[in-house]
Design an enzyme around this catalytic site. Structure first.
Site, PDB file in Angstrom:
ATOM      1  N   HIS A   1       0.854  -1.182   0.000  1.00  0.00           N
ATOM      2  CA  HIS A   1       0.000   0.000   0.000  1.00  0.00           C
ATOM      3  C   HIS A   1       0.892   1.235   0.000  1.00  0.00           C
ATOM      4  O   HIS A   1       2.030   1.191   0.484  1.00  0.00           O
ATOM      5  CB  HIS A   1      -0.895   0.026   1.231  1.00  0.00           C
ATOM      6  CG  HIS A   1      -1.969  -1.010   1.213  1.00  0.00           C
ATOM      7  ND1 HIS A   1      -3.065  -0.941   2.036  1.00  0.00           N
ATOM      8  CD2 HIS A   1      -2.134  -2.144   0.486  1.00  0.00           C
ATOM      9  CE1 HIS A   1      -3.852  -1.976   1.824  1.00  0.00           C
ATOM     10  NE2 HIS A   1      -3.301  -2.727   0.882  1.00  0.00           N
TER      11      HIS A   1
ATOM     12  N   GLU B   1       0.995   3.879   1.814  1.00  0.00           N
ATOM     13  CA  GLU B   1       1.508   4.279   3.127  1.00  0.00           C
ATOM     14  C   GLU B   1       2.690   3.415   3.557  1.00  0.00           C
ATOM     15  O   GLU B   1       3.719   3.921   4.025  1.00  0.00           O
ATOM     16  CB  GLU B   1       0.428   4.165   4.205  1.00  0.00           C
ATOM     17  CG  GLU B   1      -0.823   4.958   3.956  1.00  0.00           C
ATOM     18  CD  GLU B   1      -1.914   4.139   3.285  1.00  0.00           C
ATOM     19  OE1 GLU B   1      -1.657   3.548   2.214  1.00  0.00           O
ATOM     20  OE2 GLU B   1      -3.035   4.101   3.815  1.00  0.00           O
TER      21      GLU B   1
ATOM     22  N   CYS C   1      -6.051   1.840   5.949  1.00  0.00           N
ATOM     23  CA  CYS C   1      -6.681   0.595   6.400  1.00  0.00           C
ATOM     24  C   CYS C   1      -6.048   0.194   7.740  1.00  0.00           C
ATOM     25  O   CYS C   1      -5.106   0.831   8.214  1.00  0.00           O
ATOM     26  CB  CYS C   1      -6.480  -0.506   5.352  1.00  0.00           C
ATOM     27  SG  CYS C   1      -4.776  -1.087   5.201  1.00  0.00           S
TER      28      CYS C   1
ATOM     29  N   CYS D   1      -2.235  -0.482   7.493  1.00  0.00           N
ATOM     30  CA  CYS D   1      -1.447   0.742   7.367  1.00  0.00           C
ATOM     31  C   CYS D   1      -1.467   1.555   8.661  1.00  0.00           C
ATOM     32  O   CYS D   1      -0.450   2.138   9.050  1.00  0.00           O
ATOM     33  CB  CYS D   1      -1.945   1.564   6.187  1.00  0.00           C
ATOM     34  SG  CYS D   1      -1.607   0.766   4.601  1.00  0.00           S
TER      35      CYS D   1
END
Length: 149
Positions: free
Chosen positions: A53, A55, A83, A86
């Site tokens: 992801h 992040e 999420c 993260c």
């Protein structure tokens, strides 16, 4: 120090991710001195890695640049509410502030769902600011998914 938003750069990363066929989410890590130290967009498909992801990738790069697993005093700008995975990475890295654009009622882990920073087990809870660049971030996501339906 005067506040300066880096959401424009996070949105650039989101657009680049979308152009690569990834879900258009971008993230930028900013040092306490106000310098961008890392930036990236989603790369889960390109890297065949469900943890890639925006992040996580930006945090990994910032930690590598700092030579530390901690990013005390750093800010994270991300176009979509992080999420749970993260959010846990953000807490572990001790990010000071998180600025995000679009809310994610389905998969968010900050204001929705797991609400990671609210749990006693969370090692650290950053300051959180939402809705920054939300409309543009939402539009990128809507356009991306509409094109795939």
């Amino acid at each position: 120090m005067e506040f300066r938003s880096f959401m424009v750069q996070a949105l650039e990363e989101a657009r680049a991710a979308g152009a690569r066929g990834e879900v258009p989410v971008g993230a930028v890590v900013v040092s306490p001195e106000g310098q961008i130290v890392a930036r990236d967009g989603n790369r889960t498909r390109a890297l065949a890695d469900p943890t890639a992801h925006a992040e996580v990738l930006a945090i990994r790069a910032a930690c590598a640049a700092a030579g530390s697993e901690r990013l005390v005093g750093h800010d994270l700008y991300v176009t979509l509410e992080p999420c749970a995975m993260c959010a846990a990475a953000i807490a572990a890295a001790r990010i000071a502030r998180v600025y995000y654009g679009a809310s994610d009622p389905k998969s968010g882990g900050v204001a929705h769902g797991a609400r990671v920073f609210s749990h006693a087990q969370s090692h650290h809870a950053p300051e959180v600011y939402d809705g920054i660049g939300a409309r543009e971030a939402e539009d990128l996501l809507k356009e991306f998914f509409a094109a795939r339906r």
